[in-house]
Design an enzyme around this catalytic site. Structure first.
Site, PDB file in Angstrom:
ATOM      1  N   ARG A 363       0.854  -1.185  -0.065  1.00 45.16           N
ATOM      2  CA  ARG A 363      -0.070  -0.030  -0.161  1.00 45.16           C
ATOM      3  C   ARG A 363       1.019   1.252  -0.008  1.00 45.16           C
ATOM      4  O   ARG A 363       0.618   2.072  -0.488  1.00 45.16           O
ATOM      5  CB  ARG A 363      -0.809   0.049   1.211  1.00 45.16           C
ATOM      6  CG  ARG A 363      -0.286   0.277   2.523  1.00 45.16           C
ATOM      7  CD  ARG A 363      -1.502   1.028   3.284  1.00 45.16           C
ATOM      8  NE  ARG A 363      -2.254  -0.242   4.138  1.00 45.16           N
ATOM      9  CZ  ARG A 363      -1.687  -0.722   5.235  1.00 45.16           C
ATOM     10  NH1 ARG A 363      -0.858  -0.738   5.818  1.00 45.16           N
ATOM     11  NH2 ARG A 363      -2.708  -1.901   5.531  1.00 45.16           N
ATOM     12  N   TRP A 486      -5.827   0.724   5.878  1.00 44.18           N
ATOM     13  CA  TRP A 486      -4.833   1.686   5.945  1.00 44.18           C
ATOM     14  C   TRP A 486      -4.436   1.767   7.273  1.00 44.18           C
ATOM     15  O   TRP A 486      -2.943   1.770   7.405  1.00 44.18           O
ATOM     16  CB  TRP A 486      -5.154   3.122   5.479  1.00 44.18           C
ATOM     17  CG  TRP A 486      -4.124   4.083   5.752  1.00 44.18           C
ATOM     18  CD1 TRP A 486      -3.102   4.316   4.901  1.00 44.18           C
ATOM     19  CD2 TRP A 486      -3.750   4.856   7.043  1.00 44.18           C
ATOM     20  NE1 TRP A 486      -2.410   5.325   5.663  1.00 44.18           N
ATOM     21  CE2 TRP A 486      -2.602   5.537   6.837  1.00 44.18           C
ATOM     22  CE3 TRP A 486      -4.660   4.998   8.458  1.00 44.18           C
ATOM     23  CZ2 TRP A 486      -2.133   6.364   7.769  1.00 44.18           C
ATOM     24  CZ3 TRP A 486      -4.046   5.531   9.328  1.00 44.18           C
ATOM     25  CH2 TRP A 486      -2.903   6.388   8.969  1.00 44.18           C
ATOM     26  N   ASP A 488      -2.932   0.145  10.670  1.00 41.88           N
ATOM     27  CA  ASP A 488      -2.671  -1.218  10.642  1.00 41.88           C
ATOM     28  C   ASP A 488      -2.939  -1.694  11.985  1.00 41.88           C
ATOM     29  O   ASP A 488      -2.852  -2.926  12.230  1.00 41.88           O
ATOM     30  CB  ASP A 488      -1.101  -1.016  10.786  1.00 41.88           C
ATOM     31  CG  ASP A 488      -0.320  -1.244   9.410  1.00 41.88           C
ATOM     32  OD1 ASP A 488      -0.783  -1.917   8.472  1.00 41.88           O
ATOM     33  OD2 ASP A 488       0.905  -0.587   9.165  1.00 41.88           O
ATOM     34  N   GLU A 632      -0.647   5.729  15.744  1.00 45.38           N
ATOM     35  CA  GLU A 632      -2.243   5.417  15.660  1.00 45.38           C
ATOM     36  C   GLU A 632      -3.167   5.499  16.560  1.00 45.38           C
ATOM     37  O   GLU A 632      -4.143   5.296  16.548  1.00 45.38           O
ATOM     38  CB  GLU A 632      -2.460   3.713  15.069  1.00 45.38           C
ATOM     39  CG  GLU A 632      -1.835   3.559  13.440  1.00 45.38           C
ATOM     40  CD  GLU A 632      -0.595   3.048  13.406  1.00 45.38           C
ATOM     41  OE1 GLU A 632       0.413   3.238  14.417  1.00 45.38           O
ATOM     42  OE2 GLU A 632      -0.289   2.403  12.409  1.00 45.38           O
TER      43      GLU A 632
HETATM   44  C1  GLC Z   1       2.708   3.227   8.454  1.00 46.40           C
HETATM   45  C2  GLC Z   1       2.564   2.082   7.361  1.00 46.40           C
HETATM   46  C3  GLC Z   1       1.300   2.311   6.429  1.00 46.40           C
HETATM   47  C4  GLC Z   1       0.219   2.460   7.444  1.00 46.40           C
HETATM   48  C5  GLC Z   1       0.189   3.426   8.612  1.00 46.40           C
HETATM   49  C6  GLC Z   1      -0.858   3.447   9.403  1.00 46.40           C
HETATM   50  O1  GLC Z   1       2.710   4.452   8.087  1.00 46.40           O
HETATM   51  O2  GLC Z   1       3.759   2.182   6.600  1.00 46.40           O
HETATM   52  O3  GLC Z   1       1.373   1.184   5.505  1.00 46.40           O
HETATM   53  O4  GLC Z   1      -0.917   2.765   6.518  1.00 46.40           O
HETATM   54  O5  GLC Z   1       1.339   3.044   9.233  1.00 46.40           O
HETATM   55  O6  GLC Z   1      -1.111   2.300  10.025  1.00 46.40           O
END
Ligand code: GLC
Length: 797
Positions: A363, A486, A488, A632
């Site tokens: 991605r 997107w 993780d 995140e």
């Molecule tokens: C990191 C990963 C990406 C993902 C993001 C959010 O940046 O490289 O693939 O979308 O984290 O989890």
């Protein structure tokens, strides 16, 4: 407080204080021969893969954070005093030691001055070569002759595989050696085995590299680390440097290094050069490289070629706006950051090691095209074909593509439970952007194999990507989140539903429908529009929570991102993508953006969600692992910042869009470097949000989807110079206070001069457009009229 300045004329960032809050880094070379370097000359080198091709060692997250690297030590033979050509590792007191680092695309120059001696160390990898140069120019501006010794130093790996070299010591400490032959250090690993160039990741093969030094009188060498440094010492006080002489030790098992001593005698006003060449290959190769490149004139010529190469790429778009910070990014650093991210994906930096993330993550790579298509369309096309050939015949993707072992048509299909839901949906952003840039509409008809079996046209790959998601839906009929969307950290259960992916699919269906109409494929158009209408009904029924869009629905029915939720109440991505996909009504758009502003925005950017998770079970929301306000878990995730900007642009609000853009723009924080701490010239993965105890600190510089999206957003949507198949759209969305801006842009090989005037102080709307003085209706410049050198004037109003 700042630690440096932008020198746009030289296309450099100049670090004026060496005691940066963290070591600041830059990249040298390419995948053929790549390297990281810091302002203290720390870093490492590798070929092809930082995980499988590492020959200069680096201990990650060590103390200090960026050593060892490529050191030059200087020693005064009369006084015995010694220092390093960069401030670290010797670390002389900064009230007296002066040092400046100039980082430019593909090179670093570290200047320093200590007690009457100045030096300039230049590091780079010449274009299309597999060796690196370190050039040290030493000058004696004083009035007395100075006798100096210069010692170069770097630490070799024993095994080119990073993990073996770092952790499997009972093995890796018995396989390497290095000898001194004809003024060259010849280093090797497993030298009794044959080479296996076709199978790069095969560990049971010999590997070879070398180092040589020219200049002054070559007075000694050391290839055994402990002999040069001493057993109870570190890089700040190597025993050989303190003693003033290398011990001429070759290396056999344990740890190797490359250290060579040159003695110089400098008359008043005199300068001398010491040149190190370090490369891969065996003795004959080393000798031929030394013969061809081992002199200062060759080094200077190669540096000039390298600069020319990078400058030509940056020259494809140069802008002049009222915001100098925006120009630093758009003209140099944002573009270069996107190029480096395209080159390296997430494989190498001071944070990324290559372990776990080698090759091209699916991605991320498909998004990384967006920022560089204008600069290197051919390379993008080639990589795009590679990634399309990483799509399985199911329509989902292989999670990672390793170019050295990828065999299209012959890969094992991805196990069903390993599919991410978003991977191939990013093609709907990047493939049309490539075709618009180049006009290469035929690309849609190119046949590309699937990873496991079968093949299809690029258009067929796109449709298959949508079918993949449309046939994997949950109890509300929305696309499943699968292993992750997107995000993780989102663990919805395999059949949980991702609202983010729902909007991506909506976007994809619209793109496919438009494309099908253009390519004369009425059946596909009909199919896409029918699916879109079905999806819209479900979106209207399930996804709106009154004040904003929900986040996701877990397999067990739990709904995330609602006003009732205590944690993760508002989620950024679904607000943005509801708008970008066209799903949101005007009223929903306004409300969703108001919710973003109220619940998520801050001085340094927009949090991914708020409030962060503290009590939600980790099985459901992995983000709870992270400290609140980090990554995140409600951090300011840089990658997503451009989506807010684009969403504000979608409703024509140039002021708000720009406010969001500046909040995460690195150059805008140059004078607060003590807060952000990392390199002020590049983007990063995330910034601590207000909910964190370290609000404002940014981490994981350089390699991030942020680079690509932000450069794309700046150039194509804020400045609004946007390629379309038919030509170039001029559609800026700028702050009302900007009186205008100008752009020099290469489009399909033609250089265009674009002047945008904003006499009425609006954000958006081209009122008049001329090409070489002739009025053009609307705001699309037809490609056939765009001759080399034309002048375009757009007036907003
Ligand atoms: C990191 C990963 C990406 C993902 C993001 C959010 O940046 O490289 O693939 O979308 O984290 O989890």
């Amino acid at each position: 407080m700042n630690y440096g300045t932008f020198d746009d004329a030289a296309r450099e960032y100049v670090i004026t204080r060496p005691d940066t809050p963290r070591a600041w880094s830059n990249y040298l070379g390419s995948r053929r021969y790549g390297a990281i370097i810091t302002n203290h000359a720390g870093g490492y080198s590798f070929t092809r893969s930082p995980a499988e091709g590492r020959f200069l060692r680096h201990r990650y997250n060590a103390v200090p954070m960026d050593l060892p690297g490529r050191q030059f030590y200087l020693r005064d033979r009369d006084s015995g005093d010694f220092w390093s050509a960069a401030w670290q590792p010797v670390g002389k007191p900064l009230d007296e030691f002066k040092s400046t680092t100039r980082f430019g695309p593909g090179y670093a120059v570290i200047e320093s001055a200590w007690r009457g001696i100045t030096s300039e160390a230049t590091y780079f990898v010449p274009l299309d070569q597999d060796f690196e140069y370190w050039r040290l120019r030493v000058t004696n501006p004083g009035s007395a002759t100075r006798k100096l010794s210069v010692f170069s130093y770097c630490e070799f790996t024993t095994e080119w595989n990073l993990i073996q070299d770092t952790l499997n010591l009972q093995y890796a400490q018995y396989i390497s050696d290095a000898v001194w032959r004809d003024g060259i250090i010849l280093a090797s690993s497993c030298k009794r085995l044959p080479e296996d160039p076709q199978n790069f990741a095969n560990h049971d093969q010999s590997r070879w590299w070398w180092m040589t030094q020219l200049g002054g009188t070559i007075a000694g060498f050391d290839c055994e680390r402990e002999k040069f440094l001493g057993v109870y010492r570190s890089y700040d006080r190597p025993e050989a440097v303190e003693r003033g002489a290398c011990g001429n030790h070759e290396h056999f098992s344990d740890n190797g290094c490359g250290a060579i001593q040159s003695d110089l005698e400098l008359a008043p006003g005199e300068s001398a050069d010491v040149l190190v060449l370090l490369g891969i290959g065996q003795g004959p190769k080393a000798k031929s490289v030394r013969a061809k490149f081992g002199h200062v004139a060759a080094c200077e010529r190669e540096l000039a070629k390298l600069k020319q190469h990078w400058h030509a790429l940056l020259d494809t778009m140069q802008v002049k706006t009222p915001d100098a910070d925006f120009d630093h990014m758009t003209n140099v650093w944002g573009a270069y950051n996107a190029l480096m991210t395209f080159e390296w994906s997430r494989s190498c930096s001071l944070v990324y090691t290559g372990d776990q993330r080698d090759g091209f993550g699916f991605r991320d790579t498909v998004q990384d095209f967006l920022g560089v298509t204008g600069m290197m369309p051919d390379a993008v096309r080639e990589r795009m074909v590679l990634m399309l050939s990483g799509q399985d015949s199911t329509g989902g993707a292989q999670p990672e593509i390793r170019p050295w072992s990828h065999a299209p048509g012959k890969m094992k299909p991805t196990p069903p439970h390993h599919y991410r839901s978003d991977d191939c949906l990013w093609f709907f952003n990047s493939v049309p952007a490539y075709v618009a840039e180049t006009g290469d509409v035929e690309f849609y008809n190119e046949v590309v194999p699937y990873a496991d079996k079968g093949k299809d046209t690029v258009f067929g790959h796109l449709r298959r990507a949508l079918e993949f998601n449309l046939t994997r839906t949950g109890r509300n009929g929305l696309p499943c989140g699968l292993l992750a969307d997107w995000n993780d950290c989102l663990k919805l259960g395999y059949k949980g539903e991702s609202v983010f992916v729902t909007f991506q699919v909506r976007y994809g269906l619209q793109v496919l429908a438009d494309l099908a109409a253009k390519l004369g494929k009425p059946k596909d158009q009909k199919w896409a529009l029918a699916e879109l209408a079905k999806l819209d009904k479900k979106i209207a029924k399930v996804c709106w929570d009154g004040g904003w869009f929900i986040w996701a629905i877990a397999e067990d029915g739990t709904v995330f991102g609602t006003k009732k939720a205590k944690e993760g109440k508002v989620y950024l991505n679904t607000q943005c993508w509801a708008i970008l996909s066209g799903a949101a009504t005007p009223e929903q758009t306004d409300k969703a953006l108001a919710a973003v502003k109220k619940h998520l925005s801050s001085e340094y950017g927009v949090a991914l969600c708020n409030p962060p998770f503290a009590k939600t079970p980790v099985k459901v929301m992995r983000a709870v692992l992270f400290n609140p306000g980090n990554k995140e878990n409600g951090g300011i995730f840089s990658h997503t910042q451009s989506w807010v900007v684009l969403a504000e642009i979608a409703r024509g609000n140039g002021d708000e869009a720009y406010r969001y853009y500046r909040a995460f723009m690195p150059a805008a924080q140059n004078d607060q470097a003590e807060i952000r701490e990392i390199e002020p010239y590049v983007h990063c993965q995330s910034t601590h949000a207000p909910a964190s105890k370290k609000y404002g600190r940014s981490r994981v510089p350089w390699l991030s989807g942020t680079a690509s999206w932000s450069h794309f957003t700046a150039t194509q949507h804020i400045l609004g110079i946007r390629p379309e198949i038919e030509g170039l759209r001029i559609d800026p969305c700028i702050p009302k206070s900007w009186p205008g801006f100008s752009v020099k842009r290469v489009f399909r090989g033609k250089t265009l001069h674009i002047e945008v005037k904003n006499p009425r102080g609006v954000s958006r709307g081209v009122k008049s457009l001329t090409l070489n003085g002739t009025p053009i209706a609307g705001n699309l410049l037809p490609a056939k009229l765009l001759k080399n050198g034309v002048t375009i004037v757009a007036e907003l109003g």
